[in-house]
Design a protein around this motif. Structure first.
Motif, PDB file in Angstrom:
ATOM      1  N   GLY A   8      69.807 -42.274 -64.432  1.00 26.40           N
ATOM      2  CA  GLY A   8      69.723 -41.917 -65.649  1.00 26.40           C
ATOM      3  C   GLY A   8      68.403 -43.125 -66.221  1.00 26.40           C
ATOM      4  N   LEU A   9      68.598 -44.318 -65.875  1.00 25.12           N
ATOM      5  CA  LEU A   9      67.602 -45.203 -66.107  1.00 25.12           C
ATOM      6  C   LEU A   9      66.199 -44.873 -65.759  1.00 25.12           C
ATOM      7  CD1 LEU A   9      67.474 -47.966 -67.457  1.00 25.12           C
ATOM      8  CD2 LEU A   9      67.563 -48.949 -64.992  1.00 25.12           C
ATOM      9  N   ILE A  10      65.731 -44.240 -64.680  1.00 26.62           N
ATOM     10  CA  ILE A  10      64.742 -43.872 -64.000  1.00 26.62           C
ATOM     11  C   ILE A  10      64.078 -42.668 -64.782  1.00 26.62           C
ATOM     12  CG2 ILE A  10      63.308 -42.915 -62.452  1.00 26.62           C
ATOM     13  CD1 ILE A  10      64.996 -44.618 -60.417  1.00 26.62           C
ATOM     14  N   VAL A  11      64.927 -41.685 -65.166  1.00 22.74           N
ATOM     15  CA  VAL A  11      64.806 -40.460 -65.690  1.00 22.74           C
ATOM     16  C   VAL A  11      64.236 -40.586 -67.161  1.00 22.74           C
ATOM     17  CG1 VAL A  11      65.445 -37.889 -66.197  1.00 22.74           C
ATOM     18  CG2 VAL A  11      65.649 -38.788 -63.989  1.00 22.74           C
ATOM     19  N   GLY A  12      65.258 -41.242 -67.823  1.00 27.51           N
ATOM     20  CA  GLY A  12      65.365 -41.531 -69.220  1.00 27.51           C
ATOM     21  C   GLY A  12      63.967 -42.507 -69.451  1.00 27.51           C
ATOM     22  N   GLY A  13      63.832 -43.324 -68.756  1.00 29.47           N
ATOM     23  CA  GLY A  13      62.650 -44.412 -68.958  1.00 29.47           C
ATOM     24  C   GLY A  13      61.342 -43.620 -68.751  1.00 29.47           C
ATOM     25  N   GLY A  14      61.182 -42.639 -67.988  1.00 29.91           N
ATOM     26  CA  GLY A  14      60.072 -41.894 -67.759  1.00 29.91           C
ATOM     27  C   GLY A  14      59.886 -41.090 -68.969  1.00 29.91           C
ATOM     28  N   LEU A  15      60.688 -40.387 -69.295  1.00 31.88           N
ATOM     29  CA  LEU A  15      60.637 -39.433 -70.643  1.00 31.88           C
ATOM     30  C   LEU A  15      60.234 -40.152 -71.764  1.00 31.88           C
ATOM     31  CD1 LEU A  15      63.614 -37.075 -69.926  1.00 31.88           C
ATOM     32  CD2 LEU A  15      61.144 -36.571 -69.593  1.00 31.88           C
ATOM     33  N   ILE A  16      60.931 -41.509 -72.117  1.00 30.36           N
ATOM     34  CA  ILE A  16      60.859 -42.233 -73.492  1.00 30.36           C
ATOM     35  C   ILE A  16      59.348 -42.708 -73.413  1.00 30.36           C
ATOM     36  CG2 ILE A  16      61.559 -44.159 -74.560  1.00 30.36           C
ATOM     37  CD1 ILE A  16      64.484 -43.581 -73.473  1.00 30.36           C
ATOM     38  N   ILE A  17      58.974 -43.387 -72.184  1.00 28.40           N
ATOM     39  CA  ILE A  17      57.485 -43.826 -72.128  1.00 28.40           C
ATOM     40  C   ILE A  17      56.449 -42.779 -72.395  1.00 28.40           C
ATOM     41  CG2 ILE A  17      55.810 -44.939 -70.687  1.00 28.40           C
ATOM     42  CD1 ILE A  17      58.110 -46.507 -69.238  1.00 28.40           C
TER      43      ILE A  17
END
Length: 202
Positions: A8-17
């Motif tokens: 979740g941290l990786i997927v969410g971070g990629g989308l937010i950035i």
């Protein structure tokens, strides 16, 4: 749970950035020190809310109303275009040196309204948080851990933007630097608006 949290941290971070307009606005507020923690906090709350709603099936309702995304698309184009024009005018006319010790310019209400607009008038936000995030999250062993990871990514990222921008504010206080910053923001907003109009997403 740890593996789901990390995913979740990786997927969410990629989308937010990848959501450029939201990041550019929060960063510009942080450099100006105009209610930047309010703006960052509102982005965090919006992301966490949308992540949670997506995992509870709101995405199905969104898919049933594709016209809603189209309306948001053109509202987003108009709003980003307006922000771009404002930044171009500021870049052309110049501004006084940045006041790092006081909040000037927009009111808190104005900053919160603009933050919400930049966040919620982006159709890609809904596709990411209500469709893509739930699609990936449904495959995880622990969906709660996955949502917690994606939410943590939002908190970390916007916290870094608010802190980093405000920390660099004294260095970026010269009027010439602000002409460059405003010009860059204007170009970015215009580019995103054009991309949204042509391709349908940021």
């Amino acid at each position: 749970m740890y593996e789901s949290y990390l995913t979740g941290l990786i997927v969410g971070g990629g989308l937010i950035i990848a959501i450029g307009a939201q990041n550019a606005y929060v960063l510009s507020q942080a450099i100006r020190r105009e209610y930047h923690w309010w703006a960052a906090g509102l982005c965090m709350v919006a992301d966490i809310t949308l992540f949670t709603l997506g995992m509870f099936g709101i995405s199905a309702a969104l898919m049933a109303m594709p016209q809603a995304l189209e309306i948001l698309r053109w509202l987003g184009v108009a709003f980003l275009g307006w922000l771009s024009v404002q930044a171009f005018l500021q870049a052309g006319g110049g501004r006084a040196s940045l006041k790092t010790t006081e909040t000037a310019g927009r009111s808190l209400k104005g900053v919160l309204f603009t933050t919400l607009a930049v966040t919620l008038l982006n159709p890609q936000v809904y596709l990411d948080t209500l469709l893509l995030i739930p699609a990936v999250g449904a495959q995880q062993e622990n969906t709660t851990g996955f949502v917690a990871g994606a939410s943590s990514a939002s908190i970390i990222w916007f916290g870094l933007l608010a802190w980093g921008g405000s920390t660099l504010a004294p260095v970026l206080s010269r009027p010439l630097v602000w002409r460059i910053i405003d010009g860059a923001i204007a170009v970015m907003m215009a580019t995103i608006a054009i991309q949204l109009a042509v391709n349908g997403n940021f």
